[in-house]
Design a protein around this motif. Structure first.
Motif, mmCIF file in Angstrom:
data_model
loop_
_atom_site.group_PDB
_atom_site.id
_atom_site.type_symbol
_atom_site.label_atom_id
_atom_site.label_comp_id
_atom_site.label_asym_id
_atom_site.label_seq_id
_atom_site.Cartn_x
_atom_site.Cartn_y
_atom_site.Cartn_z
ATOM 1 N N ASN A 71 -5.182 6.862 0.189
ATOM 2 C CA ASN A 71 -3.858 6.580 0.150
ATOM 3 C C ASN A 71 -2.793 7.387 -0.316
ATOM 4 O O ASN A 71 -2.891 7.228 -1.885
ATOM 5 C CB ASN A 71 -3.686 5.056 -0.063
ATOM 6 N N PRO A 72 -1.831 7.904 0.373
ATOM 7 C CA PRO A 72 -0.995 9.092 -0.740
ATOM 8 C C PRO A 72 -0.121 8.190 -1.555
ATOM 9 O O PRO A 72 0.259 8.738 -2.782
ATOM 10 C CB PRO A 72 -0.196 9.561 0.308
ATOM 11 N N THR A 73 0.215 7.133 -1.499
ATOM 12 C CA THR A 73 1.045 6.414 -2.694
ATOM 13 C C THR A 73 0.377 5.828 -3.503
ATOM 14 O O THR A 73 0.709 6.097 -4.871
ATOM 15 C CB THR A 73 1.794 5.405 -1.809
ATOM 16 N N LEU A 74 -0.949 5.331 -3.463
ATOM 17 C CA LEU A 74 -1.739 4.886 -4.403
ATOM 18 C C LEU A 74 -2.394 5.857 -5.585
ATOM 19 O O LEU A 74 -2.394 5.922 -6.576
ATOM 20 C CB LEU A 74 -2.684 3.788 -3.779
ATOM 21 N N ALA A 115 0.877 -1.057 0.093
ATOM 22 C CA ALA A 115 -0.020 -0.047 0.062
ATOM 23 C C ALA A 115 0.779 1.305 0.211
ATOM 24 O O ALA A 115 0.343 2.236 -0.483
ATOM 25 C CB ALA A 115 -0.827 0.003 1.100
ATOM 26 N N PHE A 116 2.035 1.126 0.406
ATOM 27 C CA PHE A 116 2.734 2.548 0.780
ATOM 28 C C PHE A 116 4.371 2.221 0.058
ATOM 29 O O PHE A 116 5.311 2.863 0.357
ATOM 30 C CB PHE A 116 2.948 2.838 2.162
ATOM 31 N N SER A 117 4.300 1.287 -0.896
ATOM 32 C CA SER A 117 5.575 0.871 -1.627
ATOM 33 C C SER A 117 6.313 2.237 -2.073
ATOM 34 O O SER A 117 5.630 2.494 -3.180
ATOM 35 C CB SER A 117 5.278 0.030 -2.503
ATOM 36 N N ASN A 118 7.445 2.249 -1.882
ATOM 37 C CA ASN A 118 8.201 3.277 -2.508
ATOM 38 C C ASN A 118 8.667 2.512 -3.828
ATOM 39 O O ASN A 118 8.675 3.812 -4.966
ATOM 40 C CB ASN A 118 9.737 3.223 -2.015
ATOM 41 N N GLN A 131 8.609 9.574 0.425
ATOM 42 C CA GLN A 131 7.022 9.733 0.091
ATOM 43 C C GLN A 131 6.399 8.686 1.165
ATOM 44 O O GLN A 131 5.143 8.971 1.405
ATOM 45 C CB GLN A 131 6.753 9.261 -1.468
ATOM 46 N N GLY A 132 6.814 7.900 1.621
ATOM 47 C CA GLY A 132 6.023 6.765 2.744
ATOM 48 C C GLY A 132 5.790 7.572 3.948
ATOM 49 O O GLY A 132 5.088 7.024 4.674
ATOM 50 N N ILE A 133 6.305 8.836 4.145
ATOM 51 C CA ILE A 133 6.200 9.572 5.454
ATOM 52 C C ILE A 133 4.713 9.775 5.690
ATOM 53 O O ILE A 133 4.077 9.449 6.783
ATOM 54 C CB ILE A 133 7.063 10.610 5.533
ATOM 55 N N ALA A 134 4.021 10.206 4.555
ATOM 56 C CA ALA A 134 2.611 10.764 4.590
ATOM 57 C C ALA A 134 1.760 9.439 5.048
ATOM 58 O O ALA A 134 0.937 9.726 5.905
ATOM 59 C CB ALA A 134 2.248 11.272 3.485
ATOM 60 N N GLY A 135 2.078 8.527 4.606
ATOM 61 C CA GLY A 135 1.238 6.928 4.861
ATOM 62 C C GLY A 135 1.289 6.620 6.343
ATOM 63 O O GLY A 135 0.567 6.279 6.984
ATOM 64 N N MET A 136 2.646 6.812 6.697
ATOM 65 C CA MET A 136 3.320 6.423 7.839
ATOM 66 C C MET A 136 2.335 7.361 9.116
ATOM 67 O O MET A 136 1.948 6.713 10.070
ATOM 68 C CB MET A 136 4.539 6.368 7.999
ATOM 69 N N ASN A 137 2.426 8.576 8.842
ATOM 70 C CA ASN A 137 1.802 9.352 9.792
ATOM 71 C C ASN A 137 0.320 9.385 9.765
ATOM 72 O O ASN A 137 -0.468 9.449 10.876
ATOM 73 C CB ASN A 137 2.024 10.974 9.272
#
Length: 306
Positions: A94-97, A59-62, A280-286
């Motif tokens: 989901n920010p990554t997707l 879901a949050f894959s770089n 880029q994964g920081i947004a999803g982690m937060n």
């Protein structure tokens, strides 16, 4: 492409000096080691007139985010096989997707059971039947061409270092570093995942034994964090103004600092840690941390304004 070396100006014991190889600065969207891994894969794809690239991620894959933008930049159609069939409902949040979709990536959402069998011939045949003659790129982008790209991280400017340290996901980056390291250098890998399977993965790509995996800093496994890790990330940014991602480079630097305090490195060592991007994964982690009422990564807003 050469990326900057930045000394970390924090007092360290025993004459040790620490530098960061800023691979995160290589491209605004194709981040760090993903740029290196994709370089020769995309050249191969274009040389062989393949229209569509199919790859795999969570879901949050770089890797998903970087591949989507790289294919957009090159005019290549791409498909992301995403772990978790329920995630189709979360594309807009989901920010990554959401980013990958904005770059033109199509999604194939599959169950976690199907994802575990993603390399099974029947599943690969299904993808080929659905998307035509396509180029299949493994999860994380690791294959022989990816390792070749990662061999270019080190160069003449890194010859003075005694230790080369990197986070490890699928093993492609560390394999490239091992292959291009010099005889006096030792490569240390800090896996973000639990388990000992990585050794065999790396051995298939490498040709020397000047390396070691250090398994004590995965913080419970892939994409898992603790309050101590988040506190370290925030303190490191406050001291250096360098953002670290919480899944890979943040765990790497936490481990390097801990080993320094424990006397692991020889006196007067010069250590190079590779910043593999992934911001880029920081947004999803937060998003995840906020739902759990946990401390957030404090510099997320600063990254948006860069």
């Amino acid at each position: 492409m050469k990326t900057p070396l930045q000394q970390i100006n924090i007092s360290l014991p025993n004459g040790i000096s620490l530098y960061l190889k800023r691979e995160d600065t290589i491209h605004p969207y194709i981040s760090g080691n993903k740029y290196r891994k994709l370089k020769y894969n995309l050249l191969y794809l274009q040389d062989h007139w393949v229209d569509t690239l199919v790859t795999f991620g969570g879901a949050f894959s770089n890797h998903i985010a970087a591949t989507a933008y790289a294919c957009h930049e090159k005019g290549i159609s791409c498909v992301g096989v995403i772990r978790g069939e329920e995630l189709w409902k979360e594309v807009v949040t989901n920010p990554t997707l959401k980013f990958a979709q904005s770059c033109g990536m199509k999604f194939e959402f599959v169950t976690r059971e199907q994802y575990r069998d993603k390399e099974h011939p029947e599943f690969l045949a299904y993808l080929q039947a659905k998307y035509g003659t396509c180029y299949l790129l493994p999860e994380g982008g690791t294959n022989a061409l990816a390792v070749q790209g990662c061999e270019e991280i080190l160069g003449n400017d890194t010859a003075e270092f005694d230790y080369i340290c990197t986070a490890v996901g699928t093993g492609g980056t560390i394999s490239g570093l091992i292959n291009s390291s010099l005889p006096h250098q030792k490569v240390l890998g800090f896996p973000a995942l639990k388990g000992d399977f990585l050794t065999k993965e790396i051995q298939q790509w490498t040709h020397n034994n000047r390396w070691q995996l250090i398994h004590e800093y995965h913080f419970g496994g892939y994409a898992k964090v603790t309050e101590a890790l988040i506190a370290f990330l925030n303190a490191f940014y406050e001291q250096t103004q360098i953002p670290l991602d919480p899944v890979y480079t943040g765990k790497l630097l936490f481990g390097v600092y801990d080993l320094i305090t424990k006397g692991y490195f020889t006196e007067n060592s010069k250590i190079l840690a590779v910043h593999t991007g992934g911001l880029q994964g920081i947004a999803g982690m937060n998003q995840f941390l906020q739902k759990k009422n946990k401390t957030l990564i404090a510099y997320a807003d600063a990254l948006k304004n860069q």
